[in-house]
Design a protein around this motif. Structure first.
Motif, PDB file in Angstrom:
ATOM      1  N   HIS A   1      -4.456   3.592   6.506  1.00 27.28           N
ATOM      2  CA  HIS A   1      -2.923   4.777   6.401  1.00 27.28           C
ATOM      3  C   HIS A   1      -3.975   6.290   5.854  1.00 27.28           C
TER       4      HIS A   1
ATOM      5  N   VAL B   1      -3.069  -8.603  19.814  1.00 34.28           N
ATOM      6  CA  VAL B   1      -3.724  -8.801  18.657  1.00 34.28           C
ATOM      7  C   VAL B   1      -3.658 -10.391  17.867  1.00 34.28           C
TER       8      VAL B   1
ATOM      9  N   ASN C   1       1.032  -6.476  17.743  1.00 33.62           N
ATOM     10  CA  ASN C   1       0.225  -6.507  16.375  1.00 33.62           C
ATOM     11  C   ASN C   1       0.186  -7.734  16.012  1.00 33.62           C
TER      12      ASN C   1
ATOM     13  N   PHE D   1      -6.025 -12.194   3.545  1.00 39.47           N
ATOM     14  CA  PHE D   1      -4.576 -13.177   3.991  1.00 39.47           C
ATOM     15  C   PHE D   1      -4.905 -14.436   3.955  1.00 39.47           C
TER      16      PHE D   1
ATOM     17  N   SER E   1       0.641  -1.175  -0.189  1.00 40.57           N
ATOM     18  CA  SER E   1       0.016  -0.324   0.132  1.00 40.57           C
ATOM     19  C   SER E   1       0.879   1.528  -0.382  1.00 40.57           C
TER      20      SER E   1
HETATM   21  N1  PMM Z   1      -2.626  -6.224   7.351  1.00 35.88           N
HETATM   22  C1  PMM Z   1      -1.660  -6.117   7.438  1.00 35.88           C
HETATM   23  C2  PMM Z   1      -0.937  -5.400   8.019  1.00 35.88           C
HETATM   24  N2  PMM Z   1      -1.075  -5.706   8.852  1.00 35.88           N
HETATM   25  N3  PMM Z   1      -2.719  -6.110  10.882  1.00 35.88           N
HETATM   26  C3  PMM Z   1      -4.329  -6.197  12.055  1.00 35.88           C
HETATM   27  N4  PMM Z   1      -3.926  -6.866  12.478  1.00 35.88           N
HETATM   28  N5  PMM Z   1      -4.578  -6.365  10.271  1.00 35.88           N
HETATM   29  C4  PMM Z   1      -4.418  -6.573   9.127  1.00 35.88           C
HETATM   30  O1  PMM Z   1      -5.834  -6.625   8.773  1.00 35.88           O
HETATM   31  C5  PMM Z   1      -3.576  -6.158   8.807  1.00 35.88           C
HETATM   32  C6  PMM Z   1      -2.327  -5.872   9.795  1.00 35.88           C
HETATM   33  C7  PMM Z   1      -1.244  -5.828   5.620  1.00 35.88           C
HETATM   34  O2  PMM Z   1      -1.382  -4.608   5.371  1.00 35.88           O
HETATM   35  P1  PMM Z   1      -0.649  -3.246   4.702  1.00 35.88           P
HETATM   36  O3  PMM Z   1       0.733  -3.902   4.112  1.00 35.88           O
HETATM   37  O4  PMM Z   1      -1.637  -2.195   3.861  1.00 35.88           O
HETATM   38  O5  PMM Z   1       0.181  -2.948   5.869  1.00 35.88           O
END
Ligand code: PMM
Length: 299
Positions: free
Chosen positions: A268, A136, A113, A191, A28
Motif C-alpha cells: 500500500h 497471477v 490478478n 487467505f 487496509s
Molecule cells: N491480497 C489482497 C488483495 N489482493 N492479490 C494478490 N495477488 N495477493 C494478495 O496477497 C492479495 C491480493 C487483500 O489485501 P487488501 O485488502 O489490502 O488489498
C-alpha cells in the motif's frame, strides 16, 4: 516503461506493485479511494513514489466480506484502469470475475490478478489465454465470507499443501492455453491462513519457487502483522499501525530471506517499501538507479 523481466532476472530484487483499492470496505484502506477521481489520483501518487505496477481492485477480500454486484465492480475499476493505463502505468486488475478481467484488459490492464487462481470463475482463464495477459494465480480456498473455515492443512502442513494446490491451478491454467511465461504464483497470505501459516509460507518460498514460476507476495497491512504486534491484552495492532513491520518483511524478502527471489511485492505504501528494498539492495550487493528504477549488479 521499465523492462520488468530484466529487473527480475538480472537482480532478484522484487518489483513493487502499488495497491489501488476502489472499494468502500477493504480492510487496509477501505473507503479512502472509492470514487474514480480519488482512485486515479492515488494511483498517480503511487507511480510518483516509484511503483512498478498498479493493482486496481473493486472487490474487498477482507475476511468476512460480501461480494459486490458485477455492475458495481465494473463501474469501479474500468474508468480507473483506463485513466492510469493512458498515463503509461503498467496496470493489473484485481478480480475473480472473467467479465471484469476482459473489460479491464480492453481498458488497458496487462495483468490479471485473480486471488482465486481461477477457482471462483474458471472462464477467467480463457480470458487470460485469449488476451495474452499475464495471469497471477493466488492460493485460495473459498470466498472471504467463509475462508477462515478452511485453515486445516492436514499432516503435510501448509507449505506442502499450498504448493500442491497451486500446482493443480497451474495445470488448469495451462490447459486453458495460458503460456508458462505469463504465469505468476502467489502464496495468498491471509487467505484461509492462520497467522503461523503465513509465517511458514514466507520462510519457505523456495518450496513454491520449485514450481518454476515468478512469485508475488502480498503481506502489506495484513492481520498476521497486526497479531505479531498485539498489545498485552492480545488485541492486534490497528491496520494503520502495521507499516513498519510490513517494511521489515519486505526488506527481508528482498534480501532473499524467504529462500527464493520474489518477483513482486504488493504493498500500500510504495515509498516506504521501496526504502526497505533500498536497504535490501545494499545488503545483497545490488544498486537501484532511482531515476529509471532499473536495478544493476554492483561491480
Ligand atoms: N491480497 C489482497 C488483495 N489482493 N492479490 C494478490 N495477488 N495477493 C494478495 O496477497 C492479495 C491480493 C487483500 O489485501 P487488501 O485488502 O489490502 O488489498
Amino acid at each position: 516503461m521499465r523492462d520488468l523481466d530484466r529487473v527480475v532476472r538480472v537482480t532478484g530484487l522484487p518489483l513493487v506493485m502499488g495497491v489501488v483499492n476502489v472499494t468502500p470496505d477493504s480492510f487496509s484502506d477501505g473507503g479512502r479511494y472509492d470514487d474514480t477521481g480519488r482512485a486515479i489520483a492515488h494511483g498517480l501518487s503511487l507511480l510518483a513514489d516509484g511503483a512498478d505496477l498498479l493493482d486496481v481492485g473493486g472487490e474487498s477480500t477482507r475476511p468476512g466480506a460480501t461480494r459486490p454486484l458485477l455492475a458495481d465492480e465494473l463501474g469501479r475499476v474500468v474508468p480507473v484502469i483506463e485513466a492510469l493505463a493512458a498515463r503509461g502505468a503498467t496496470v493489473s486488475v484485481d478480480t475473480m470475475r472473467a467479465t471484469v478481467a476482459a473489460r479491464a484488459v480492453e481498458a488497458g490492464a496487462t495483468i490479471i490478478n485473480d486471488v482465486s487462481g481461477g477457482l471462483a470463475d474458471p472462464e477467467i482463464l480463457d480470458v487470460a489465454a485469449q488476451t495474452g495477459a499475464t495471469y497471477v494465480a493466488m492460493h485460495w480456498r473459498a470466498h472471504s465470507a467463509t475462508m477462515q473455515d478452511f485453515t486445516d492443512y492436514g499432516p503435510e502442513g501448509v507449505v506442502a499443501a499450498v504448493r500442491a494446490e497451486l500446482a493443480e491451478r497451474v495445470s488448469a491454467i495451462r490447459a486453458a492455453g495460458v503460456a508458462d511465461e505469463r504465469i505468476v504464483l502467489d502464496p495468498g497470505l491471509g487467505f484461509a491462513k492462520l497467522a503461523e501459516h503465513n509465517w511458514e509460507l514466507v520462510r519457505r518460498l523456495d518450496v513454491l519457487a520449485e514450481l518454476g514460476f515468478p512469485l508475488l507476495v502480498g503481506a502489506s497491512r495484513k492481520t498476521f502483522l497486526g497479531r505479531l504486534l498485539a498489545d498485552e491484552h492480545g488485541e492486534p495492532r490497528a491496520v494503520g499501525e502495521r507499516e513498519a513491520a510490513g517494511i521489515a518483511l519486505s526488506a527481508l524478502l528482498g534480501a532473499g530471506m524467504g529462500g527464493a527471489p520474489v518477483w513482486c511485492l504488493r504493498v500500500h505504501d510504495v515509498r516506504a517499501h521501496r526504502d526497505g528494498l533500498a536497504v535490501a539492495a545494499q545488503w545483497t550487493g545490488h544498486t537501484v538507479d532511482r531515476a529509471t528504477g532499473a536495478a544493476e549488479e554492483q561491480a
